[in-house]
Write a protein that holds these residues in place. Structure first.
Motif, PDB file in Angstrom:
ATOM      1  N   ILE A  66       0.785  -1.190   0.063  1.00 37.20           N
ATOM      2  CA  ILE A  66      -0.034  -0.005  -0.005  1.00 37.20           C
ATOM      3  C   ILE A  66       0.809   1.340   0.000  1.00 37.20           C
ATOM      4  N   ALA A  67       1.910   1.241   0.814  1.00 40.74           N
ATOM      5  CA  ALA A  67       2.771   2.431   0.886  1.00 40.74           C
ATOM      6  C   ALA A  67       3.482   2.597  -0.564  1.00 40.74           C
ATOM      7  N   THR A  68       4.044   1.629  -0.889  1.00 37.45           N
ATOM      8  CA  THR A  68       4.871   1.591  -2.141  1.00 37.45           C
ATOM      9  C   THR A  68       3.772   2.173  -3.581  1.00 37.45           C
ATOM     10  N   ALA A  69       2.628   1.593  -3.433  1.00 37.99           N
ATOM     11  CA  ALA A  69       1.696   2.107  -4.482  1.00 37.99           C
ATOM     12  C   ALA A  69       1.473   3.695  -4.226  1.00 37.99           C
ATOM     13  N   LEU A  70       0.928   4.193  -3.049  1.00 36.94           N
ATOM     14  CA  LEU A  70       0.697   5.527  -2.772  1.00 36.94           C
ATOM     15  C   LEU A  70       1.991   6.408  -3.060  1.00 36.94           C
ATOM     16  N   ALA A  71       3.136   6.004  -2.674  1.00 39.71           N
ATOM     17  CA  ALA A  71       4.400   6.706  -2.861  1.00 39.71           C
ATOM     18  C   ALA A  71       4.478   7.047  -4.311  1.00 39.71           C
ATOM     19  N   ALA A  72       4.261   6.088  -5.104  1.00 41.75           N
ATOM     20  CA  ALA A  72       4.335   6.214  -6.620  1.00 41.75           C
ATOM     21  C   ALA A  72       3.400   7.510  -7.034  1.00 41.75           C
ATOM     22  N   ALA A  73       2.356   7.610  -6.466  1.00 49.47           N
ATOM     23  CA  ALA A  73       1.495   8.651  -6.813  1.00 49.47           C
ATOM     24  C   ALA A  73       1.543   9.819  -6.083  1.00 49.47           C
ATOM     25  N   GLY A  74       2.716   9.902  -5.210  1.00 50.88           N
ATOM     26  CA  GLY A  74       2.916  10.936  -4.502  1.00 50.88           C
ATOM     27  C   GLY A  74       2.106  11.268  -3.284  1.00 50.88           C
ATOM     28  N   ARG A  75       1.528  10.106  -2.674  1.00 53.81           N
ATOM     29  CA  ARG A  75       0.587   9.942  -1.671  1.00 53.81           C
ATOM     30  C   ARG A  75       0.872   9.286  -0.425  1.00 53.81           C
ATOM     31  N   VAL A  76       0.467   9.654   0.691  1.00 53.02           N
ATOM     32  CA  VAL A  76       0.770   8.801   1.984  1.00 53.02           C
ATOM     33  C   VAL A  76      -0.524   8.688   2.753  1.00 53.02           C
ATOM     34  N   LEU A  77      -0.676   7.224   3.210  1.00 52.03           N
ATOM     35  CA  LEU A  77      -1.628   7.053   4.202  1.00 52.03           C
ATOM     36  C   LEU A  77      -0.896   6.752   5.510  1.00 52.03           C
ATOM     37  N   PRO A  78      -1.287   7.814   6.405  1.00 51.99           N
ATOM     38  CA  PRO A  78      -0.718   7.541   7.734  1.00 51.99           C
ATOM     39  C   PRO A  78      -0.820   6.256   8.410  1.00 51.99           C
ATOM     40  N   ALA A  79       0.112   5.696   8.649  1.00 52.98           N
ATOM     41  CA  ALA A  79      -0.157   4.221   9.242  1.00 52.98           C
ATOM     42  C   ALA A  79       1.193   3.651   9.942  1.00 52.98           C
ATOM     43  N   GLY A  80       1.204   2.646  10.266  1.00 53.96           N
ATOM     44  CA  GLY A  80       2.509   2.063  10.801  1.00 53.96           C
ATOM     45  C   GLY A  80       3.850   1.850  10.006  1.00 53.96           C
ATOM     46  N   SER A  81       4.752   1.331  10.472  1.00 53.08           N
ATOM     47  CA  SER A  81       6.198   1.145   9.967  1.00 53.08           C
ATOM     48  C   SER A  81       6.278  -0.333   9.551  1.00 53.08           C
TER      49      SER A  81
END
Length: 233
Positions: free
Chosen positions: A5-20
């Motif tokens: 999820i984090a990888t896909a969002l980063a490619a779109a320039g976005r972040v979902l605040p979540a764990g590490s």
């Protein structure tokens, strides 16, 4: 899981605040609240939930939100422990991708109580852009976190923590990273138990402190009593 999820969002320039941790499931995280590295600034993962598709015990498929069955939606945002049905889909609101300054301070053994006492008074006064956790065990007294600002400003804030502790850290470092790299820098795959027997021996629990501990030294005395137990605050 959070990693894809984090990888896909980063490619779109976005972040979902979540764990590490890459391997944590988004469903369990969001339905339980969702603590992460940006929560002081942006809130928990559940705060970014806009809608959820859920199969309830009567066999109905419902899509709930703030305006459609708001009580059930509230229960799915950390209020019900995920026990109101099977959630099969989530709609989240995201935030723009940001660079993050990560930091780590390792204090000498024996400063656990001083660090805990200083941290619990210091952090509430810090700007929301700063997140910091403390790791304490029988030999460890570490602080680490993230800052959505400049390294120069972060240095001033950390200097204040060190002053409150009263002992300089043995190691201190900061790095400017994109959010995805920052998240992964706090993940420790090598620390996860691998075999089934090891997993069975690994137990974690959590507690919420609603006010500063009046006797930090007494708390730390309990926390460091067993050398096989570590505490992340």
């Amino acid at each position: 899981r959070l990693g894809p999820i984090a990888t896909a969002l980063a490619a779109a320039g976005r972040v979902l605040p979540a764990g590490s941790c890459d391997t944590v499931g988004i469903a369990g995280l969001a339905l339980g609240g969702g603590v992460g590295l940006l929560d002081r600034k942006y809130g928990l993962t559940c705060d970014h939930l806009e809608a959820a598709r859920i199969v309830t015990a009567d066999g109905r498929v419902r899509t709930v939100s703030r305006s459609v069955e708001p009580d059930l939606f509230w229960a799915l945002r950390g209020g019900g422990g995920g026990n109101f049905g099977i959630v099969t889909g989530f709609t989240f609101r995201t935030v723009p991708l940001l660079d993050v300054v990560t930091f780590a301070l390792k204090f000498p053994s024996g400063t656990q109580a001083a660090l805990f006492a200083a941290w619990q008074e210091w952090l509430p006064a810090m700007p929301d852009e700063l997140w910091c956790g403390v790791n304490i065990d029988a030999v460890t007294a570490n602080a680490g976190g993230t800052f959505l600002g400049t390294e120069a400003r972060l240095k001033e804030l950390l200097d204040d923590l060190v002053r409150r502790v009263g002992t300089p850290p043995a190691e201190r470092g900061t790095r400017v990273l994109d959010h995805l790299s920052a998240m992964r820098s706090f993940d420790e795959p090598e620390s996860r138990p691998g075999a089934a027997a090891a997993r069975a021996a690994y137990v974690g629990t959590s507690r919420m402190l609603l006010r500063p501990a009046p006797d930090p030294a007494a708390v730390v005395e309990v926390l460091v009593r067993d050398p096989g137990v570590g505490t992340l605050i």
